[in-house]
Motif scaffolding. Structure first.
Motif, PDB file in Angstrom:
ATOM      1  N   UNK A 109     -10.707   1.339  -1.163  1.00 10.63           N
ATOM      2  CA  UNK A 109      -9.738   0.399  -0.619  1.00 10.63           C
ATOM      3  C   UNK A 109      -8.409   1.036  -0.257  1.00 10.63           C
ATOM      4  N   UNK A 110      -8.291   2.360  -0.424  1.00 11.41           N
ATOM      5  CA  UNK A 110      -7.067   3.074  -0.071  1.00 11.41           C
ATOM      6  C   UNK A 110      -7.114   3.428   1.413  1.00 11.41           C
ATOM      7  N   UNK A 111      -6.057   3.071   2.148  1.00  8.29           N
ATOM      8  CA  UNK A 111      -6.044   3.261   3.592  1.00  8.29           C
ATOM      9  C   UNK A 111      -5.473   4.622   3.967  1.00  8.29           C
ATOM     10  N   UNK A 112      -5.668   4.996   5.220  1.00  6.57           N
ATOM     11  CA  UNK A 112      -5.108   6.244   5.714  1.00  6.57           C
ATOM     12  C   UNK A 112      -3.586   6.232   5.631  1.00  6.57           C
ATOM     13  N   UNK A 113      -2.973   5.101   5.944  1.00  8.10           N
ATOM     14  CA  UNK A 113      -1.515   5.012   5.871  1.00  8.10           C
ATOM     15  C   UNK A 113      -1.025   5.259   4.453  1.00  8.10           C
ATOM     16  N   UNK A 114      -1.728   4.712   3.455  1.00  8.86           N
ATOM     17  CA  UNK A 114      -1.328   4.913   2.060  1.00  8.86           C
ATOM     18  C   UNK A 114      -1.496   6.371   1.646  1.00  8.86           C
ATOM     19  N   UNK A 115      -2.542   7.017   2.134  1.00  7.65           N
ATOM     20  CA  UNK A 115      -2.734   8.437   1.835  1.00  7.65           C
ATOM     21  C   UNK A 115      -1.594   9.257   2.419  1.00  7.65           C
ATOM     22  N   UNK A 175      -7.160   7.264  -9.851  1.00 10.74           N
ATOM     23  CA  UNK A 175      -5.933   6.527 -10.198  1.00 10.74           C
ATOM     24  C   UNK A 175      -5.365   5.884  -8.932  1.00 10.74           C
ATOM     25  N   UNK A 176      -6.087   4.941  -8.341  1.00 13.01           N
ATOM     26  CA  UNK A 176      -5.687   4.400  -7.029  1.00 13.01           C
ATOM     27  C   UNK A 176      -4.302   3.762  -7.024  1.00 13.01           C
ATOM     28  N   UNK A 177      -3.849   3.233  -8.177  1.00 12.44           N
ATOM     29  CA  UNK A 177      -2.544   2.593  -8.187  1.00 12.44           C
ATOM     30  C   UNK A 177      -1.417   3.598  -7.954  1.00 12.44           C
TER      31      UNK A 177
END
Length: 520
Positions: free
Chosen positions: A420-426, A480-482
């Motif tokens: 659920x982690x997006x490219x923008x968040x990465x 640790x997605x958060x």
């Protein structure tokens, strides 16, 4: 004999300075001065009297300019603090700007453009007094003509989009001169060509037809055959496209355009991978452009100042923007007597500092060095692609198993579906490690995209370090997605609300607009 094992690339500890720095207008102290401007020289006062009163009424202010009033030390401190809150090409491994091409700008060239021989020039000086800069621009035009294979060159434009606009303006003028300007009202481009091609064609009044790639990512030649015809003014394409995929049938596209009387325009803003290897005219193109602030080693300068170069075939040379620099023996002059010219596209005749930088870059490298730039850029790109594709969750859609040219449009779609982690968040989390990357132009045809272009500027160790950071963030996304979602932690940037960006009523691009909209 066994080779030594390369050490695992270290991920640097990074924490950026963060200042609660006010807008400079908020720092103003009425009456405070940084520089005391000297009065005009006695001879001027004697000849003119009151200098301000001697100015034409339209050039005189009715009241003082609303500028910040600050001492020099406070100004210096303000801008140094802001500089500490930035990432940039001289600060981090900036392979992540994708199609905007950040590369090393040789610092010796800054000394060249800092000489009073250039800084003291004024574009309105008599041509006899500016022979040096005219000669440099004329020589750079000849170099661009050789690199592109074209007949004529203009260096008047201030950047890539302006250069693409100049391309379509010359195309329109050419068809109008031939009497079929009204009939030819369509321009064909591809979805992975730079969006400025479609945008400038639309702004020029053309109906834009956008073609999509085939299953392997190549521009679909059969789709082109289905739409090209007597209404086509031009095809405007990037090659390699913004995916890094080179269209091997590009000559067929150009020939097809010519068969119906259309022109072919080549967007070479990102020519890092093909310099000295293939040329626009070799494929039959009628017009092309380069971004000197991308390919030719001059600073990108964020939104400017850039510099564009337009190169044309002999048939389009009469339509080049004016004035054109001409050589008469050992003298150079500006020729404005060009009845078919599209006229001026920018003030004066180019962004002189960037033209000098580009000329120095070309002359320092020479033909062999320029070709080595392309070879190194391609090598770096394919090495980085191998490292990225070793990261679980990353992929390079299209052209599976094939080499790319100078960049790749990757995808985190597999990682996104898993975490659920997006490219923008990465990308935001990568800034915590002092790195930056760009997603892609809209629309997101490649899902969860990120576009990397290492150019010729970076070493193997630096590419390893960049890939290691992305691998670490991908690991965090799983474990640790958060940490990724709540990033940045070590940076000054923050998440923006698109509601603010998408509502013109909330924009305030000047201090006065900000005060009016939010404090009145």
């Amino acid at each position: 004999m066994s080779l030594p094992i390369a050490p695992k690339p270290a991920i640097r500890r990074f924490h950026q300075a963060r200042w609660d720095e006010p807008v400079i207008f908020e720092l103003t102290t009425p009456g405070e001065r940084g520089v005391l401007v000297s009065r005009s020289e006695p001879g001027v006062r004697e000849a003119v009297g009151d200098v301000v009163a001697a100015l034409p009424a339209g050039m005189r202010r009715e009241k003082k300019a609303a500028l910040p009033e600050m001492g020099q030390m406070r100004v210096l401190r303000h801008y140094l603090r802001l500089s500490q809150e930035n990432l940039g090409a001289d600060f981090n491994i900036d392979v992540g700007q994708g199609t905007c091409t950040m590369k090393y700008a040789p610092k010796v060239n800054e000394a060249l453009i800092g000489t009073p021989k250039l800084t003291d020039l004024h574009p309105l000086q008599d041509q006899d007094d500016v022979q040096g800069i005219l000669e440099i621009i004329w020589n750079l035009e000849r170099a661009v003509a050789e690199i592109s294979g074209m007949h004529g060159v203009s260096l008047a434009t201030g950047g890539g989009s302006t250069a693409i606009w100049t391309n379509i303006a010359m195309i329109r003028a050419y068809h109008e001169a031939n009497g079929d300007g009204d009939q030819r009202d369509e321009v064909i481009t591809t979805i992975f060509s730079h969006p400025s091609n479609a945008a400038t064609a639309k702004a020029a009044g053309y109906r834009v037809i956008t073609l999509y790639p085939d299953a392997d990512g190549y521009p679909d030649a059969e789709a082109l055959r289905a739409v090209i015809g007597p209404r086509t003014a031009a095809i405007m394409i990037t090659n390699p496209e913004d995916t890094g995929i080179f269209n091997p049938r590009v000559k067929e596209w150009v020939d097809l355009a010519h068969s119906v009387g259309a022109l072919a325009s080549y967007d070479q803003a990102n020519a890092n991978g093909i310099l000295g290897i293939t040329r626009a005219r070799d494929a039959g193109f009628d017009v092309c452009h380069f971004n000197l602030h991308k390919t030719f080693g001059t600073p990108h300068g964020s939104g400017g100042p850039g510099a564009g170069a337009n190169a044309v075939s002999e048939a389009l040379a009469p339509f080049l923007p004016g004035p054109v620099i001409v050589r008469n023996g050992d003298r150079f002059a500006l020729d404005s007597d060009r009845p078919q010219s599209i006229g001026k596209v920018a003030p004066f005749y180019g962004v002189a500092p960037n033209l000098v930088r580009a000329y120095a870059w070309v002359m320092a490298l020479g033909a062999e060095g320029i070709k080595a730039v392309a070879e190194t850029a391609v090598l770096n790109n394919n090495y980085l692609m191998k490292k990225i594709l070793e990261i679980p969750g990353a992929s390079a859609p299209y052209a599976t198993g094939r080499r790319r040219i100078e960049q790749v449009r990757y995808s985190w779609q597999e990682l996104y579906e898993e975490t659920g982690i997006s490219s923008e968040e990465i990308g935001i989390r990568a800034s915590d490690f002092g790195m930056h990357y760009w997603t892609s132009h809209h629309p997101y045809i490649v899902p969860q995209p990120f576009t990397l272009e290492p150019t010729e500027s970076y070493s193997m160790a630096e590419l390893d370090e960049y890939a290691a950071v992305l691998a670490e963030v991908a690991r965090e996304a799983r474990e640790t997605p958060e940490v990724v979602r709540s990033a940045p932690h070590n940076q000054t940037v923050h998440h923006t609300h698109h509601d603010d960006l998408d509502d013109p009523e909330r924009w305030a691009i000047t201090w006065r607009a900000y005060q009016r909209k939010y404090f009145s």
